[in-house]
Design a protein around this motif. Structure first.
Motif, PDB file in Angstrom:
ATOM      1  N   ILE A  97       0.920  -1.254  -0.038  1.00 46.60           N
ATOM      2  CA  ILE A  97      -0.086   0.069  -0.075  1.00 46.60           C
ATOM      3  C   ILE A  97       1.007   1.219   0.092  1.00 46.60           C
ATOM      4  CG2 ILE A  97      -1.801   1.404   1.092  1.00 46.60           C
ATOM      5  CD1 ILE A  97      -2.647  -1.424   2.329  1.00 46.60           C
ATOM      6  N   GLU A  98       0.571   2.077  -1.164  1.00 45.03           N
ATOM      7  CA  GLU A  98       1.466   3.272  -1.222  1.00 45.03           C
ATOM      8  C   GLU A  98       0.516   4.427  -1.038  1.00 45.03           C
ATOM      9  OE1 GLU A  98       4.080   5.593  -4.248  1.00 45.03           O
ATOM     10  OE2 GLU A  98       4.649   3.536  -4.292  1.00 45.03           O
ATOM     11  N   TRP A  99       0.739   5.288  -0.396  1.00 43.53           N
ATOM     12  CA  TRP A  99      -0.095   6.537   0.046  1.00 43.53           C
ATOM     13  C   TRP A  99       0.331   7.645   0.069  1.00 43.53           C
ATOM     14  CZ3 TRP A  99       1.116   3.457   3.854  1.00 43.53           C
ATOM     15  CH2 TRP A  99       1.379   4.152   5.179  1.00 43.53           C
ATOM     16  N   GLU A 100       0.158   8.607  -0.568  1.00 44.99           N
ATOM     17  CA  GLU A 100       0.627  10.225  -0.644  1.00 44.99           C
ATOM     18  C   GLU A 100      -0.433  11.069   0.289  1.00 44.99           C
ATOM     19  OE1 GLU A 100       1.204  14.172  -3.460  1.00 44.99           O
ATOM     20  OE2 GLU A 100       1.069  12.024  -4.519  1.00 44.99           O
ATOM     21  N   PHE A 101       0.231  11.724   1.172  1.00 42.70           N
ATOM     22  CA  PHE A 101      -0.500  12.504   2.111  1.00 42.70           C
ATOM     23  C   PHE A 101       0.113  14.110   2.406  1.00 42.70           C
ATOM     24  CE2 PHE A 101       2.737   9.869   4.176  1.00 42.70           C
ATOM     25  CZ  PHE A 101       3.367  10.854   5.118  1.00 42.70           C
ATOM     26  N   LYS A 102      -0.508  14.859   3.032  1.00 44.01           N
ATOM     27  CA  LYS A 102      -0.009  16.048   3.401  1.00 44.01           C
ATOM     28  C   LYS A 102      -0.247  16.645   4.503  1.00 44.01           C
ATOM     29  CE  LYS A 102       0.848  20.661   1.335  1.00 44.01           C
ATOM     30  NZ  LYS A 102       0.611  21.814   0.018  1.00 44.01           N
ATOM     31  N   ILE A 103       0.497  16.806   5.385  1.00 45.67           N
ATOM     32  CA  ILE A 103       0.232  17.456   6.878  1.00 45.67           C
ATOM     33  C   ILE A 103       0.899  18.797   7.041  1.00 45.67           C
ATOM     34  CG2 ILE A 103       0.691  17.168   9.226  1.00 45.67           C
ATOM     35  CD1 ILE A 103       1.108  14.173   8.716  1.00 45.67           C
ATOM     36  N   HIS A 104      -0.072  19.819   7.134  1.00 46.98           N
ATOM     37  CA  HIS A 104       0.549  21.321   6.964  1.00 46.98           C
ATOM     38  C   HIS A 104      -0.657  22.221   7.655  1.00 46.98           C
ATOM     39  CE1 HIS A 104      -2.619  22.406   3.712  1.00 46.98           C
ATOM     40  NE2 HIS A 104      -2.590  20.964   3.822  1.00 46.98           N
ATOM     41  N   GLY A 105      -0.222  23.287   8.268  1.00 47.56           N
ATOM     42  CA  GLY A 105      -0.984  24.089   8.837  1.00 47.56           C
ATOM     43  C   GLY A 105      -0.545  25.725   8.929  1.00 47.56           C
ATOM     44  N   GLN A 106      -1.171  26.384   9.614  1.00 48.41           N
ATOM     45  CA  GLN A 106      -0.750  27.543   9.799  1.00 48.41           C
ATOM     46  C   GLN A 106      -0.021  28.186  11.170  1.00 48.41           C
ATOM     47  OE1 GLN A 106      -0.991  30.131   7.405  1.00 48.41           O
ATOM     48  NE2 GLN A 106      -2.013  28.633   6.248  1.00 48.41           N
TER      49      GLN A 106
END
Length: 327
Positions: A97-106
């Motif tokens: 299982i290969e997944w792309e994700f993004k964790i970000h914020g202000q």
């Protein structure tokens, strides 16, 4: 411009050479491991069908789906939790299982993190990164907020094997219940697409690789030998925010069924224990063992089309040359 029979044959042969099976096999990297895509456990934009539903996944909590960009499990607001779960169990013996994700914020302060699940339970909200505690199966946690774990750099990625009775160790960021893990400084807010790849061969090994430093550069987080997961379990993703918050986005998911073409030859970086050949049975996800999946069907169709086109062009060239020879 006149076409000669020799030119037509040369062009035809060069076209076939582009689509030979050997050229496709090189895409696998390791020719001892073959794969079949699992469409029932994969996600791509636009995620939803024309009825704004997903055939293979359910979602809930604070999850927001923007069809052209992401599945946002939590927004950058306090006290949010969201999840997404497969409707069908993951029954493949070996898989990736290969997944792309993004964790970000202000904010300069942020939390708490997101998780991938391979568990018997599904679609139950709870305190463990947005999902239920006392789970049975596997949890992979991308923890962005440090509670009480001296000497460990955060964000921290860890794995836990749940037995259905043991609670996640919140107070010490999973230390007491950790199977394996690694620090991943820079995985939050990275300038490149952040990805994770989880590979499992039953009763052989479980491996997690991360991409967050450079494009197409994978870093091994852990490799654990002799791991056994539930034979029937669901794939899920979840995230949670408390007093601190972050955007936790899921971009794509690519799942594959794996099988060994040479059971006596282990892949690179893996144990020398012989693997059992687990070639998928006929009818697996609509694809047969003999065809090798949609890729092989497409290959055969392309070769057939080239043969027909080459034959027609050759016939036209022959008729043209014969007609011209009369004059």
């Amino acid at each position: 411009m006149r076409l000669t029979t020799r030119k037509v044959i040369a062009a035809f042969l060069s076209s076939i050479a582009v689509f030979t099976p050997s050229s496709l096999a090189q895409l696998d990297g390791d020719d001892t491991i073959k794969s079949v895509p699992l469409r029932t456990h994969s996600l791509l934009q636009p995620y939803l069908d024309q009825d704004l539903q997903s055939r293979w996944f359910d979602w809930g909590g604070d999850t927001i789906i923007r069809a052209d960009q992401y599945i946002r499990l939590t927004s950058d607001r306090q006290n949010q939790a969201g999840w997404l779960w497969s409707r069908l169990p993951l029954t493949a013996t070996n898989w990736e299982i290969e997944w792309e994700f993004k964790i970000h914020g202000q904010g300069n302060l942020f939390g708490d993190g997101m998780a991938l699940w391979i568990t018997k339970q599904r679609a139950i909200s709870g305190p463990v990164f947005g999902s239920t505690d006392n789970f049975e199966g596997l949890g992979i946690f991308i923890d962005t907020y440090k509670n009480n774990r001296p000497g460990v750099v955060f964000p921290y990625v860890s794995a836990m094997l749940g037995d259905g009775q043991t609670s996640y160790d919140h107070a010490h960021d999973g230390k007491a219940t950790e199977l394996a893990g690694c620090s991943a400084r820079g995985i939050r807010g990275a300038s490149i697409p952040t990805k994770a790849k989880l590979t499992y061969f039953q009763e052989n090994y479980l491996q997690l690789d991360l991409q967050y430093k450079n494009q197409d550069q994978w870093v091994q987080c852990f490799n654990v030998q002799n791991v056994t997961l539930p034979q029937v379990a669901y794939l899920g993703f979840s995230a949670h925010c408390g007093e601190l918050s972050d955007n936790h986005d899921l971009i794509t998911v690519h799942s594959k069924n794996l099988y060994s073409a040479n059971p006596n030859r282990p892949g690179p970086g893996r144990s020398g224990k012989p693997r059992k050949s687990t070639k998928p049975p006929k009818g697996w996800n609509g694809e047969s063992e003999s065809s090798g999946g949609w890729g092989w069907f497409l290959l055969k169709f392309i070769v057939f089309a080239i043969v027909c086109a080459g034959g027609y062009i050759g016939w036209v060239a022959y008729r043209t040359q014969k007609r011209n020879s009369r004059f």
